[in-house]
Design an enzyme around this catalytic site. Sequence first.
Site, PDB file in Angstrom:
ATOM      1  N   ARG A   1      -8.667   0.651  34.632  1.00 41.50           N
ATOM      2  CA  ARG A   1      -7.657   0.399  33.587  1.00 41.50           C
ATOM      3  C   ARG A   1      -6.299   0.124  34.253  1.00 41.50           C
ATOM      4  NH1 ARG A   1      -8.422   6.081  33.275  1.00 41.50           N
ATOM      5  NH2 ARG A   1      -6.620   7.128  34.182  1.00 41.50           N
TER       6      ARG A   1
ATOM      7  N   TYR B   1       5.548  13.867  42.384  1.00 42.76           N
ATOM      8  CA  TYR B   1       4.973  12.509  42.400  1.00 42.76           C
ATOM      9  C   TYR B   1       5.759  11.627  43.367  1.00 42.76           C
ATOM     10  CZ  TYR B   1       3.860   7.812  40.523  1.00 42.76           C
ATOM     11  OH  TYR B   1       3.488   6.497  40.381  1.00 42.76           O
TER      12      TYR B   1
HETATM   13  P1  NAP Z   1      -3.590   4.712  35.083  1.00 46.29           P
HETATM   14  O1  NAP Z   1      -3.543   3.843  33.893  1.00 46.29           O
HETATM   15  O2  NAP Z   1      -3.574   6.179  34.907  1.00 46.29           O
HETATM   16  O3  NAP Z   1      -4.868   4.297  35.956  1.00 46.29           O
HETATM   17  C1  NAP Z   1      -5.195   5.008  37.107  1.00 46.29           C
HETATM   18  C2  NAP Z   1      -6.461   4.460  37.714  1.00 46.29           C
HETATM   19  O4  NAP Z   1      -6.749   5.192  38.912  1.00 46.29           O
HETATM   20  C3  NAP Z   1      -7.659   4.600  36.805  1.00 46.29           C
HETATM   21  O5  NAP Z   1      -8.481   3.476  36.971  1.00 46.29           O
HETATM   22  C4  NAP Z   1      -8.360   5.840  37.357  1.00 46.29           C
HETATM   23  O6  NAP Z   1      -9.760   5.770  37.108  1.00 46.29           O
HETATM   24  C5  NAP Z   1      -8.085   5.692  38.846  1.00 46.29           C
HETATM   25  N1  NAP Z   1      -8.152   6.934  39.598  1.00 46.29           N
HETATM   26  C6  NAP Z   1      -7.454   8.082  39.411  1.00 46.29           C
HETATM   27  N2  NAP Z   1      -7.793   8.997  40.320  1.00 46.29           N
HETATM   28  C7  NAP Z   1      -8.729   8.412  41.116  1.00 46.29           C
HETATM   29  C8  NAP Z   1      -9.476   8.839  42.252  1.00 46.29           C
HETATM   30  N3  NAP Z   1      -9.336  10.080  42.740  1.00 46.29           N
HETATM   31  N4  NAP Z   1     -10.341   7.966  42.825  1.00 46.29           N
HETATM   32  C9  NAP Z   1     -10.505   6.724  42.322  1.00 46.29           C
HETATM   33  N5  NAP Z   1      -9.849   6.270  41.247  1.00 46.29           N
HETATM   34  C10 NAP Z   1      -8.968   7.105  40.653  1.00 46.29           C
HETATM   35  O7  NAP Z   1      -2.375   4.385  36.078  1.00 46.29           O
HETATM   36  P2  NAP Z   1      -1.555   3.049  36.375  1.00 46.29           P
HETATM   37  O8  NAP Z   1      -0.268   3.165  35.675  1.00 46.29           O
HETATM   38  O9  NAP Z   1      -2.399   1.841  36.208  1.00 46.29           O
HETATM   39  O10 NAP Z   1      -1.241   3.311  37.917  1.00 46.29           O
HETATM   40  C11 NAP Z   1      -1.834   2.591  38.976  1.00 46.29           C
HETATM   41  C12 NAP Z   1      -1.008   2.828  40.234  1.00 46.29           C
HETATM   42  O11 NAP Z   1       0.330   2.370  40.025  1.00 46.29           O
HETATM   43  C13 NAP Z   1      -0.884   4.301  40.617  1.00 46.29           C
HETATM   44  O12 NAP Z   1      -0.913   4.426  42.009  1.00 46.29           O
HETATM   45  C14 NAP Z   1       0.482   4.681  40.087  1.00 46.29           C
HETATM   46  O13 NAP Z   1       1.042   5.778  40.768  1.00 46.29           O
HETATM   47  C15 NAP Z   1       1.245   3.398  40.346  1.00 46.29           C
HETATM   48  N6  NAP Z   1       2.448   3.251  39.532  1.00 46.29           N
HETATM   49  C16 NAP Z   1       2.395   3.205  38.182  1.00 46.29           C
HETATM   50  C17 NAP Z   1       3.569   3.056  37.452  1.00 46.29           C
HETATM   51  C18 NAP Z   1       3.586   2.986  35.966  1.00 46.29           C
HETATM   52  O14 NAP Z   1       4.703   3.003  35.381  1.00 46.29           O
HETATM   53  N7  NAP Z   1       2.459   2.910  35.287  1.00 46.29           N
HETATM   54  C19 NAP Z   1       4.789   2.961  38.134  1.00 46.29           C
HETATM   55  C20 NAP Z   1       4.806   3.019  39.497  1.00 46.29           C
HETATM   56  C21 NAP Z   1       3.626   3.143  40.210  1.00 46.29           C
HETATM   57  P3  NAP Z   1     -10.645   7.043  36.623  1.00 46.29           P
HETATM   58  O15 NAP Z   1     -10.225   7.338  35.215  1.00 46.29           O
HETATM   59  O16 NAP Z   1     -12.024   6.586  36.761  1.00 46.29           O
HETATM   60  O17 NAP Z   1     -10.279   8.157  37.563  1.00 46.29           O
END
Ligand code: NAP
Length: 260
Positions: free
Chosen positions: A16, A157
Site C-alpha cells: 500500500r 521516528y
Molecule cells: P504505510 O501506508 O503504512 O505502508 C507501509 C508499508 O510497509 C506497508 O506495505 C507495510 O506492509 C510495509 N511494512 C511495514 N513493516 C514491514 C516489515 N517489517 N517488513 C516488510 N514490510 C513492512 O506507509 P507509507 O506512508 O506508504 O510509508 C512508506 C515509507 O515512506 C516508510 O518508510 C515511511 O517512513 C516513509 N515516509 C512516509 C511519509 C508519509 O507522510 N506517509 C513521510 C515520510 C516518509 P504490511 O502491512 O504487510 O506490513
Amino acid sequence: MKPLEGKVALVTGASRGIGRAIALRFASEGARICVNYSQSMNSAEVVVKEIEDSGGEAIARKANVANYNEVADMVAIIVKKFGTIHILVNNAGMSIPGDLLSMNEAQLLEMFRVNVLGTINCSKVAARQMVDQRYGKIVNIGSIAGIGTNFPGTTPYASTKASILVLTKRFALELGPSGVNVNSILPGFIETEMNTRGKTKEEWSNKTKEMSEKAMLRRIGQPQDIANAAVFLASDEASFITGQSLVIDGGRLDFLSHSG
Ligand code: NAP
C-alpha cells in the site's frame, strides 16, 4: 525504450501507500517487480494483479525486512524467478509516535529494526548480487523528519530516518566502485495509511488543511509524487548521481526555515 525496460526491482512494503505507487509506476516503466509485504498479503496480491492486468510481470513475497533470513530467502526467490535483481527500493517503514519523555524502549527498538535494520538487511543481500554484476540502484525512503521538522511526537521516528541519511552516503561510498548507485528520497507529508489511520473524515480534512498550510505549494503529497522521483533515481538517467538525498515535500522544510 521505457526507462526501466528489462530491469528487475524489489520494492519493500509495496502492499500500500508509497511502496504500492512505486511498484505500479516501475512496472509501467518496464520493470518486473517483487511486491514485498510483511502482513498485508491480500493487498500485495491486488498490486500484483494490477501490474499483470496492465501487461506487466510481478510476484508478491512475504518477508519481514527486519529478519535477515526472510530477506535472503525473498531475494533468492527473485533471482530464481527473474534471473537477477537490478533495483532495490527500501520503502518498508513504520512510525510510532513518541517524545523524549514518553519514549517507549520496545517501540523505539521495533522502529529501528524495521526502518534501519530492514534497510541494512535488504541492501546487504541485494548488493551482493549487484556487486557481482557490477550494476545496481538502491533507493532508500527516508523522511524530512530525519533532517529536522518541528512536528510533535516524531522524535523516535526521526532518529530512525536520520540514520537513513548517513546509510545512504556510506552505502554509496562502499558500492560506488562496483557500479551501484545509492540515493534516498525524503518525503514530506504524504496521503497514506500511515497518516490517515485512525482519523475520521473530518479529522483528516483538518489535518490536510493544516499540513497544506505548512508547504510552499499549499498541498500535501501523494504517493505518486514520490514514485515519480523514484523512477528517475532507479533509472540510468541518474547514473552520475549517488549518495544524495532528495527532499520531496512541496517546499515544507524551506517554508519552515523562512517562517517568522
Ligand atoms: P504505510 O501506508 O503504512 O505502508 C507501509 C508499508 O510497509 C506497508 O506495505 C507495510 O506492509 C510495509 N511494512 C511495514 N513493516 C514491514 C516489515 N517489517 N517488513 C516488510 N514490510 C513492512 O506507509 P507509507 O506512508 O506508504 O510509508 C512508506 C515509507 O515512506 C516508510 O518508510 C515511511 O517512513 C516513509 N515516509 C512516509 C511519509 C508519509 O507522510 N506517509 C513521510 C515520510 C516518509 P504490511 O502491512 O504487510 O506490513
